[in-house]
Design an enzyme around this catalytic site. Structure first.
Site, mmCIF file in Angstrom:
data_model
loop_
_atom_site.group_PDB
_atom_site.id
_atom_site.type_symbol
_atom_site.label_atom_id
_atom_site.label_comp_id
_atom_site.label_asym_id
_atom_site.label_seq_id
_atom_site.Cartn_x
_atom_site.Cartn_y
_atom_site.Cartn_z
ATOM 1 N N GLY A 64 0.752 -1.248 0.000
ATOM 2 C CA GLY A 64 0.000 0.000 0.000
ATOM 3 C C GLY A 64 0.778 1.291 0.000
ATOM 4 O O GLY A 64 0.191 2.361 0.161
ATOM 5 N N TRP B 79 2.240 2.926 -2.471
ATOM 6 C CA TRP B 79 1.843 3.816 -3.571
ATOM 7 C C TRP B 79 0.468 4.414 -3.295
ATOM 8 O O TRP B 79 0.217 5.577 -3.611
ATOM 9 C CB TRP B 79 1.848 3.050 -4.892
ATOM 10 C CG TRP B 79 3.218 2.849 -5.469
ATOM 11 C CD1 TRP B 79 4.418 2.983 -4.815
ATOM 12 C CD2 TRP B 79 3.541 2.486 -6.811
ATOM 13 N NE1 TRP B 79 5.458 2.713 -5.659
ATOM 14 C CE2 TRP B 79 4.951 2.404 -6.893
ATOM 15 C CE3 TRP B 79 2.778 2.202 -7.933
ATOM 16 C CZ2 TRP B 79 5.608 2.059 -8.072
ATOM 17 C CZ3 TRP B 79 3.426 1.858 -9.111
ATOM 18 C CH2 TRP B 79 4.830 1.788 -9.181
ATOM 19 N N LYS C 116 5.048 -1.502 -13.844
ATOM 20 C CA LYS C 116 6.286 -2.258 -13.665
ATOM 21 C C LYS C 116 6.482 -3.189 -14.852
ATOM 22 O O LYS C 116 5.534 -3.746 -15.399
ATOM 23 C CB LYS C 116 6.224 -3.082 -12.381
ATOM 24 C CG LYS C 116 7.443 -3.993 -12.173
ATOM 25 C CD LYS C 116 7.264 -4.930 -10.996
ATOM 26 C CE LYS C 116 7.430 -4.197 -9.701
ATOM 27 N NZ LYS C 116 7.392 -5.110 -8.528
#
Length: 239
Positions: free
Chosen positions: A81, A83, A184
């Site tokens: 969490g 981000w 990513k």
């Protein structure tokens, strides 16, 4: 400015500390030793972030300004969490006025101002639930999703690239004009079709490896800035 951590901390633990546990496998012991001596891990603890990954997002934002002006954010692969913590702060999201929606198949502890869905993003119901929760058109879609590793580099790369592609399609479907997408990826080549799709729909597409991403890691991030809008996509299909 996001500064690199200094070689020290306020936790009473010195950098370079060794882990002594004869019952632990050597590889596990090495990982744990690296983790507890990681200055970004220690800085995350000091600054109240759930994970060192917070500094990856902050570094990318420092250079590319993707958080500036964001009013609604969707966080894919959000656990634990960090981000989402940044997203809630940037958007001013509260429990009364949710502006951040997060999803992960892993359990994630509640965060103020963040609507959390424990579900695989590949579930057909996930996109609709996220959009309903965020309460409007998002300015930013961020994805830290990665497939569980198998130890086979090519397989891991292909599985994670599939998640990148699904996240990219989602971003193109939901972002407002001018919005941004960050995901990513792994070193080893981004699929040409994915890059072509992003370049068709965004004004700038770049690969980024922030300093806080471990040097030995194959992890990278793919950033697409300035969504052109779905009209641009439709025009391209007609051409």
């Amino acid at each position: 400015m996001t500064k690199a951590p200094i070689a020290g901390n306020r936790t009473g633990r010195k950098l370079g500390q060794r882990v002594k546990n004869k019952k632990m496998k050597a590889s596990s012991r090495q990982w744990l030793q690296r983790h507890i001596n990681d200055p970004y891990v220690q800085r995350a603890q000091l600054e109240g972030y759930r994970a060192r990954a917070a500094f990856k997002l902050l570094e990318i934002d420092e250079k590319y300004h993707i958080l500036r002006g964001a009013k609604r954010i969707i966080d894919l692969g959000a656990a634990p969490g960090s981000w989402s913590q940044i997203a809630a702060k940037v958007t001013g999201s509260t429990d009364e006025d949710i502006r951040v929606a997060a999803i992960d198949f892993l359990e994630m502890a509640q965060l103020p101002g963040v609507w959390i869905l424990q579900l695989d993003f590949l579930d057909p119901s996930a996109p609709g639930k996220l959009m309903e929760a965020v309460g409007g058109t998002p300015d930013l879609v961020i994805s830290d999703m990665a497939a569980p590793t198998t130890g086979h580099h090519r397989t891991d790369h292909l599985r994670t690239m599939h998640l990148c592609e699904v996240a990219a399609h989602f971003a193109i479907e939901v972002l407002g004009e001018g919005g941004h997408f960050l995901t990513k990826t792994f070193q080893g080549g981004t699929e040409r079709d994915l890059l072509a799709m992003l370049k068709q729909n965004f004004r700038q597409v770049v690969h980024v490896k922030p300093n806080s991403s471990r040097a030995e890691s194959v992890e990278m991030f793919l950033l697409a800035k300035g969504f052109k809008g779905r009209k641009a996509e439709g025009d391209a299909e007609e051409a």
